[in-house]
Design an enzyme around this catalytic site. Structure first.
Site, PDB file in Angstrom:
ATOM      1  N   ASP A 151       0.883  -1.330   0.186  1.00 20.24           N
ATOM      2  CA  ASP A 151      -0.099   0.040   0.007  1.00 20.24           C
ATOM      3  C   ASP A 151       1.002   1.229   0.050  1.00 20.24           C
ATOM      4  O   ASP A 151       1.922   1.243   0.601  1.00 20.24           O
ATOM      5  CB  ASP A 151      -0.869  -0.081   1.169  1.00 20.24           C
ATOM      6  N   PHE A 186     -17.488   7.601   2.623  1.00 22.28           N
ATOM      7  CA  PHE A 186     -16.618   7.064   1.433  1.00 22.28           C
ATOM      8  C   PHE A 186     -16.780   5.460   1.383  1.00 22.28           C
ATOM      9  O   PHE A 186     -17.026   4.486   2.270  1.00 22.28           O
ATOM     10  CB  PHE A 186     -15.054   7.314   1.715  1.00 22.28           C
ATOM     11  N   ASP A 209      -5.637  -3.767   6.198  1.00 27.67           N
ATOM     12  CA  ASP A 209      -6.107  -3.335   7.795  1.00 27.67           C
ATOM     13  C   ASP A 209      -7.495  -3.200   7.852  1.00 27.67           C
ATOM     14  O   ASP A 209      -8.283  -3.006   8.636  1.00 27.67           O
ATOM     15  CB  ASP A 209      -5.362  -2.367   8.313  1.00 27.67           C
ATOM     16  N   MET A 264     -15.749   8.123  -3.288  1.00 25.71           N
ATOM     17  CA  MET A 264     -16.194   9.543  -3.113  1.00 25.71           C
ATOM     18  C   MET A 264     -16.910   9.471  -1.898  1.00 25.71           C
ATOM     19  O   MET A 264     -17.558   8.455  -1.475  1.00 25.71           O
ATOM     20  CB  MET A 264     -16.587  10.093  -4.194  1.00 25.71           C
TER      21      MET A 264
END
Length: 688
Positions: free
Chosen positions: A313, A383, A524, A389
């Protein structure tokens, strides 16, 4: 780290390990290791032979047999000690985890609200779905998710790190672990597990698991060792009739004795690696825990050593992860203050660092005060990884902020137009390595919020190391391709996946696996769970959601995504240790040939004295010296088996060459020296 680290021969571990090694002399304990089971049978056979000899008249032969028998039992004992020491370290780590379990009183809430009615109950009575209130100074009773509140939490009991961490509702830092302590403020926590299923319970179970499953490579190596043992067993068995025939044919000499045959067999079969193999696997998992990573099985640790693709990530791993709003770039006809006001409204209920930084920047630049989202009659739109968004609906106003592509589709679906000037602003922000966040109201694009992120220092060098090891690095980010390309170039990764969705990550992992590659990743969030479940090595963050931790096969207690690189190093170190000691064990046989074979047949074939390259003083001394060396080398290699060989980031070819030189050549030379030194000592002491 505050957690106690044990030395290799710490008295706390050594005393119980010695007793455990004696208990493991039970044949039922040896049955799982075929090589050492053969040694056990040889020990029993020679013990019987020794007793018969002492009962008879052959006292000199009996003394020699007693010496060989004693050292064969020591060989078995030392191999047991290696495994017991490795298991002892794991048990000590499990005991330290057990010490964290406390009986506490929890304040159970009638509803998931701070002001709801509460009643004190024992923590053991809590069930999944219950809600509790934990105030400053109190211990979190159970694993769960923060529903409401923000607090500083002391997780040192779990992670070993003294610095407190922030746990809050929303975002990726909402998970809390039972046994940790709230230092400030309060949290409303929803329990996510039932009794016996907590993180600590599972960790203790994994660490002290009574029966460790062998890994695929371990099974393959065990089959090889068993095959070699059978070959040497058949070869040694044929020596008895051959010896008898030779004596009859030559008319002089003595047939080879059972003691010599057994000594030869034990010295030739791979007892060194056979005795240390289990310890290497247990120690690998123990080293993972020392790095604050809990592995669910040795299979996961081993897979980490074979990894050739790392999915990393961007946020928190490659970059510092604290993206902050840096500028408001309005669209034509829109003032900067209008853009800032809309962006602030869309971020009022956004608990992410980015969302909060937008609110702060709007306040700093235009003195725009925060509004009460409930007083405004607003509905917050959270989101999601699918829509990419978020925003807010206030009466007839529909304000959204998010990625460029998501807002382009949103505006188009409302029959709006995406201005080319905004496209240019997006490109400019992305080219500088920033993240453009587009803001719209209804069908009108208001402009861009520029977010800035910083690549971690030294990360490029670490990726270069991985490249030398033959590992491909892939950066995963939700940013657009321009931003992703700029950060990927700066960080030095091999490839990147931009505008990543859970489905895209899962597809990428499957694509690499279809090519025969092993893939590792960290995660996570709940949206990471499918990809974590698919990956060969999946490191879930302790601060992450319960779904992520259940999907992964490792849990990083420090919640540090960069730890994945260290996990790979530990996995490769375990594989290298196993390979190095196997090479050393097999190379050892050469010196033992030259020690025992001439000694066994020299009375029948005196010409074999030419093979006594070490000039050993007598046949009995040669045989006993080889047996003693075979036992002592196991003790000598225990530290290497438990600590692991020194690993350097090199190509597989370079590592193989180095391995063969140090452990192959070393395995040939060292026994010649060791056996000769033992022979000199036995002769000097007059024991032979």
């Amino acid at each position: 780290m505050s957690r106690k680290q044990f030395t290799l021969f710490d008295p706390v571990l050594l005393k119980p390990a010695l007793w455990s090694a004696v208990l493991k002399l039970d044949p039922r304990a040896q049955w799982h290791n075929p090589v050492m089971m053969v040694v056990w049978c040889c020990c029993v056979l020679l013990t019987i032979v020794c007793g018969v000899q002492f009962a008879g008249d052959s006292s000199s032969e009996a003394v020699f047999s007693l010496g060989v028998t004693a050292w064969l039992w020591f060989t078995l004992l030392f191999a047991n000690l290696a495994e017991a020491l490795a298991e002892g370290r794991s048990k000590a780590q499990a005991a330290s985890l057990k010490g964290l379990k406390k009986t506490v009183v929890a304040h159970k809430l009638a509803a998931a609200e701070h002001d709801a009615v509460s009643q004190p109950v024992p923590a053991d009575s809590l069930r999944k779905g219950d809600y509790v209130l934990v105030s400053a100074g109190e211990v979190i009773p159970y694993d769960g998710e923060v529903i409401e509140g923000v607090a500083s939490v002391d997780e040192s009991a779990i992670t070993g790190e003294s610095a407190p961490v922030i746990r809050e509702s929303g975002g990726d830092f909402s998970a809390v672990t039972g046994g940790t302590r709230v230092l400030s403020d309060w949290l409303v926590i929803g329990c996510t597990v039932n009794p016996g299923e907590t993180f600590l319970d599972r960790m203790i179970s994994m660490v002290e698991g009574a029966k460790r499953r062998k890994t695929p490579n371990e099974i393959a190596l065990s089959i090889l060792l068993v095959a070699l043992t059978l070959v040497f067993l058949l070869a040694v068995v044929t020596l008895m009739p051959f010896s008898q025939y030779s004596v009859n044919s030559m008319g002089h000499g003595e047939p080879i004795s059972v003691t010599v045959l057994v000594a030869l067999l034990v010295c030739l079969i791979p007892t060194t690696i056979g005795g240390l193999l289990s310890a290497i696997g247990v120690a690998g998992m123990s080293r993972m825990l020392a790095a604050n990573v809990i592995a669910t099985s040795g299979r996961a640790v081993e897979a980490a050593g074979d990894i050739d693709v790392l999915l990393l990530d961007k946020t928190g791993t490659i970059t510092l992860g604290n993206r902050q709003a840096a500028a408001f770039l309005p669209a034509p006809g829109i003032s900067e203050q209008e853009l800032a006001s809309a962006a602030q409204l869309a971020s009022l209920a956004d608990e992410t660092p980015e969302g909060r930084s937008i609110v702060v920047l709007a306040k700093q630049r235009f003195n725009l005060r925060e509004h009460d989202i409930h007083a405004l009659g607003a509905t917050f739109v959270p989101f999601s990884a699918q829509t990419r968004m978020s925003g807010v609906n206030i009466h007839d106003r529909m304000i959204r902020k998010g990625s460029v592509d998501a807002l382009r589709r949103h505006v188009a679906s409302n029959q709006g137009h995406f201005p080319p000037e905004v496209e240019k602003q997006v490109e400019d922000v992305a080219k500088t390595g920033g993240t453009p966040l587009v803001v719209s109201e209804g069908a009108c694009v208001l402009g861009v919020v520029a977010l800035k992120d910083i690549v971690k220092g030294g990360i490029k060098e670490r990726f270069a190391e991985l490249r030398r090891m033959g590992i491909k690095t892939v950066m995963i980010t939700g940013d657009n391709r321009l931003t992703a390309a700029a950060i990927a170039a700066e960080a030095g990764v091999d490839d990147f996946l931009a505008e990543a969705t859970p489905e895209a990550k899962l597809a990428l992992i499957r694509q690499y696996q279809a090519e025969g590659r092993l893939v590792a990743m960290t995660g996570d969030g709940t949206n990471d769970a499918p990809a974590l479940a698919q990956a060969d090595v999946a490191v879930a963050m302790n601060s992450g959601t319960q779904a992520a931790k259940e999907a992964g096969n490792m849990v990083d207690l420090d919640s540090n995504p960069t730890k994945l690189i260290e996990v790979v190093h530990i996995g490769k170190q375990m594989l290298m240790t196993r390979g190095s000691l196997t090479t050393f064990s097999l190379a050892n046989d050469l010196a033992k040939y030259f020690a025992i074979l001439p000694a066994a047949f020299i009375t029948t074939y005196p010409q074999l004295g030419a093979l006594n390259l070490m000039h050993l003083s007598s046949p009995q001394s040669a045989i006993l010296s080889a047996v003693i060396f075979n036992a002592l080398i196991i003790i000598g290699l225990i530290p290497l088996a438990l600590r692991g060989v020194h690993y350097q980031p090199r190509s597989a070819k370079s590592l193989l060459r180095r391995n063969l030189f140090f452990y192959g050549l070393g395995g040939v030379v060292l026994p010649f020296i060791g056996i000769k030194v033992i022979d000199l000592f036995l002769t000097l002491m007059g024991w032979i």
